[in-house]
Design an enzyme around this catalytic site. Structure first.
Site, PDB file in Angstrom:
ATOM      1  CE  LYS A  75       0.135   2.426   3.042  1.00 13.34           C
ATOM      2  NZ  LYS A  75       0.385   3.243   4.235  1.00 13.34           N
ATOM      3  CB  THR A  76       2.553   3.778  -0.229  1.00 11.67           C
ATOM      4  OG1 THR A  76       2.848   5.179  -0.195  1.00 11.67           O
ATOM      5  CG2 THR A  76       3.508   3.125  -1.214  1.00 11.67           C
ATOM      6  CB  ILE A  77      -0.982   7.626  -2.476  1.00 10.58           C
ATOM      7  CG1 ILE A  77      -0.211   8.555  -1.544  1.00 10.58           C
ATOM      8  CG2 ILE A  77      -2.350   7.265  -1.936  1.00 10.58           C
ATOM      9  CD1 ILE A  77      -0.651  10.006  -1.642  1.00 10.58           C
ATOM     10  CG  ASP A  78       4.289   8.246  -0.996  1.00  6.05           C
ATOM     11  OD1 ASP A  78       3.250   8.919  -1.084  1.00  6.05           O
ATOM     12  OD2 ASP A  78       5.065   8.313  -0.022  1.00  6.05           O
ATOM     13  CD  GLU A 134       4.535  15.025   0.889  1.00  7.16           C
ATOM     14  OE1 GLU A 134       3.590  15.334   1.599  1.00  7.16           O
ATOM     15  OE2 GLU A 134       4.840  13.837   0.671  1.00  7.16           O
ATOM     16  NE  ARG A 154      -3.030  10.594   3.229  1.00 10.54           N
ATOM     17  CZ  ARG A 154      -2.316  10.558   4.335  1.00 10.54           C
ATOM     18  NH1 ARG A 154      -1.028  10.221   4.276  1.00 10.54           N
ATOM     19  NH2 ARG A 154      -2.834  10.861   5.491  1.00 10.54           N
TER      20      ARG A 154
END
Ligand code: FBP
Length: 557
Positions: free
Chosen positions: A203-206, A312, A424
């Site tokens: 998982k991670t939006i990154d 970011e 998110r």
């Protein structure tokens, strides 16, 4: 259920798709093993630290003609780290597979992230409860947290809690740091004969938890499409009013995958990519030169407006800043325990820092505006990361460009934005709804084969879901040693943007054109119902990385 929006009502009915190898049923599976694996770097150190879980093979599932039956068992699940769209569907897939295997099986959700398993805070899932959350965004079903699982005491209390609930497997849904936790817990459970398996889900939006087996982490698809919509709207506004430059900082802690994908979806005038800044050793001043040049040339063409995307994590990739922040991280771990420092006023804190940093780093720190200095001193997260979401790099760049343009006659009026939290918890796109459900279902498949220390892997993702390939990849395979809180620690290596890869090339080949000629694209909102060419389209990143650019990019040409 009350108070549901019309979209919520419709999304609850959506039945996520599974790869055909899994869709025959959890009791109709067989698996094949690949060859033994090695960690990405520091093999000797990682092998020594993960004596029981190092070097295992990758696995792939296939459907079988034989039907298996399963003993009753209980499983625990943890949502860990930052929210990412689709987390609820991972749990739904896990829950459905577990109930399909044996209706008496139980799924416990640990509350508030990894601290839930340590403190014994949990709920038991029921059909009714699970059904309220299918295909919804957010992690509110059980909450999330960033507690780092690493001490003997934490492992012991996790074991006690699992024993009390008769749990024989734990699924940790998280990013690189959270799956590092999963690897440590898996190893500790084996070393202590606990009889508890640990499986991770990517998982991670990154989008920085990826490799050959993990094509993308979940949430990236939905989050980038959400930012794409917002940037497209801003571009329309900029192009309508023609009076502002919009500086948009885009979430993604270290890697610039999210900013890059958002740029390919929208084609803004300026896109900074942190990895390029680092590779070209661009100082803050040379970044200002680059941006000011485009702003000036557009102004000469009568265009005193534009859109700039800023990743970011940029600040840590600017060489002089990165060196200063690394030095700052080291000294902060001891200063935070020093009451003279912690009780000091802000200006005194700044001078303590300047006197403790090396002289070069002190010069860089002191050159920054007060706002940025204060933001750099904010608490690190439990994994030792600077909280870059709190550092207003977009404002720093605007103020430096304003000073640079003073007296030049170039009109520059800027608005700043930060798109992060907005993306998110969006309703997962069809892609993320299907992918997440498959990852959760597949996690239970890994459990049924007695595996531990594995990450749930579903690949071949640019194909229809029925052709996806399900399996598992050992967590240790993705690890290396990195400096955290002033010490070398085993961690999952982040996948950064590859400057010689097709995704960055797409930007590099077009950015001068996009800078001067307004080639804005307006992706609009994520569509859940309608033509497949709109609803099921994947990201440019995934398409380009998997070499199917023509199919996906044709819509943009
Ligand atoms: P994960 O790596 O845990 O998925 O978190 C990603 C992220 O959204 C980053 O993009 C961002 O820098 C950070 O979380 C923000 O953290 P927080 O939610 O603690 O403010």
């Amino acid at each position: 259920m009350t108070n549901l929006s019309p979209l919520q009502v419709e999304r609850l009915k959506y039945q996520p798709k599974l790869p055909s190898s899994l869709s025959e049923g959890i009791n109709k599976l067989t698996y094949s093993e690949g060859s033994a694996t090695e960690s990405v770097a520091n093999q000797a150190e990682i092998k020594e630290l993960f004596k029981n879980t190092y070097g295992k093979p990758t696995v792939t599932f296939n459907s079988s003609n034989e039907t298996q039956s399963f003993e009753q068992r209980n499983v625990g699940v943890i949502l860990s780290g930052g929210q990412a769209p689709g987390g609820h569907n991972v749990i739904a897939g896990l829950y459905d597979a577990l109930k399909q295997a044996n209706p008496s099986n139980k799924l416990y959700g640990f509350l508030g992230g990894p601290s839930g398993i340590i403190e014994g805070k949990y709920i038991e899932f029921t059909d009714e409860f699970m059904n309220e959350y299918r295909n919804t965004g957010g992690f509110d079903i059980i909450g999330s947290g960033r507690t780092k699982l690493e001490t003997e005491e934490q492992f012991k209390s996790s074991l006690e809690v699992c024993k009390k609930l008769n749990i024989s497997a734990v699924v940790i849904i998280g990013g690189d740091d959270s799956n590092t936790n999963a690897a440590l817990l898996a190893e500790w459970f084996v070393a202590n004969n606990a009889g508890i398996q640990v499986i991770g889900c990517p998982k991670t939006i990154d989008g920085d938890l990826k490799n050959e087996q993990i094509e993308i982490s979940f949430g990236f698809d939905t989050a980038t499409k959400t930012y794409g919509e917002l940037i497209g709207n801003i571009q329309r506004d900029a192009n309508s009013a023609k009076k502002y430059w919009h500086f948009v900082k885009i979430m993604g802690r270290s890697a610039s995958h999210v900013a890059l994908e958002a740029a390919l979806q929208t084609q803004p005038n300026i896109t900074l990519i942190s990895e390029e800044v680092e590779a070209k050793k661009m100082s803050l001043s040379s970044i200002i030169d680059y941006m000011t040049d485009i702003i000036t040339r557009r102004s000469q063409n009568g265009k005193n407006f534009g859109v700039a995307i800023i990743p970011e994590g940029l600040i840590e990739f600017i060489p002089e800043m990165g060196a200063m922040i690394a030095n700052l991280n080291d000294i902060m771990s001891s200063l935070e325990k020093d009451s003279h420092y912690t009780n000091a006023e802000q200006s005194e804190k700044f001078s303590i820092i300047e006197n403790t940093l090396s002289s070069d780093n002190a010069k860089v720190f002191s050159s920054l505006p007060t706002l940025i200095k204060a933001q750099l001193l904010m608490d690190r997260d439990p994994h030792g990361n600077v909280q870059v979401s709190k550092i207003e790099t977009e404002k720093l760049l605007i103020s430096m460009i304003e000073s640079r343009l003073k007296g030049t006659g170039v009109k520059f009026s800027a608005q700043s934005h930060f798109f992060g939290y907005e993306g998110r918890c969006a309703f997962p796109s069809n892609f993320d709804a299907d992918y997440c459900y498959s990852l959760g279902y597949n996690a239970f498949a890994l459990i049924t084969f007695g595996l531990t220390g594995y990450l749930s892997s579903v690949r071949n993702l640019t194909e229809p879901a029925s052709n996806w390939i399900a399996g598992g990849v050992p967590l240790t395979m993705m690890m290396n040693m990195e400096r955290r809180h002033g010490e070398m620690k085993p961690v999952i290596k982040k996948a950064l943007v590859e400057l010689d890869g097709p995704v960055f090339k797409q930007l590099a080949d077009n950015r001068e054109d996009w800078a001067m000629n307004d080639r804005y694209l307006f992706p609009g909102a994520i569509q859940y119902f309608g033509p497949s060419s709109v609803c099921d389209i994947t990201t440019r990143t995934l398409a380009l990385e998997q070499g199917v650019n023509k199919k996906v990019l044709s819509a943009t040409v």
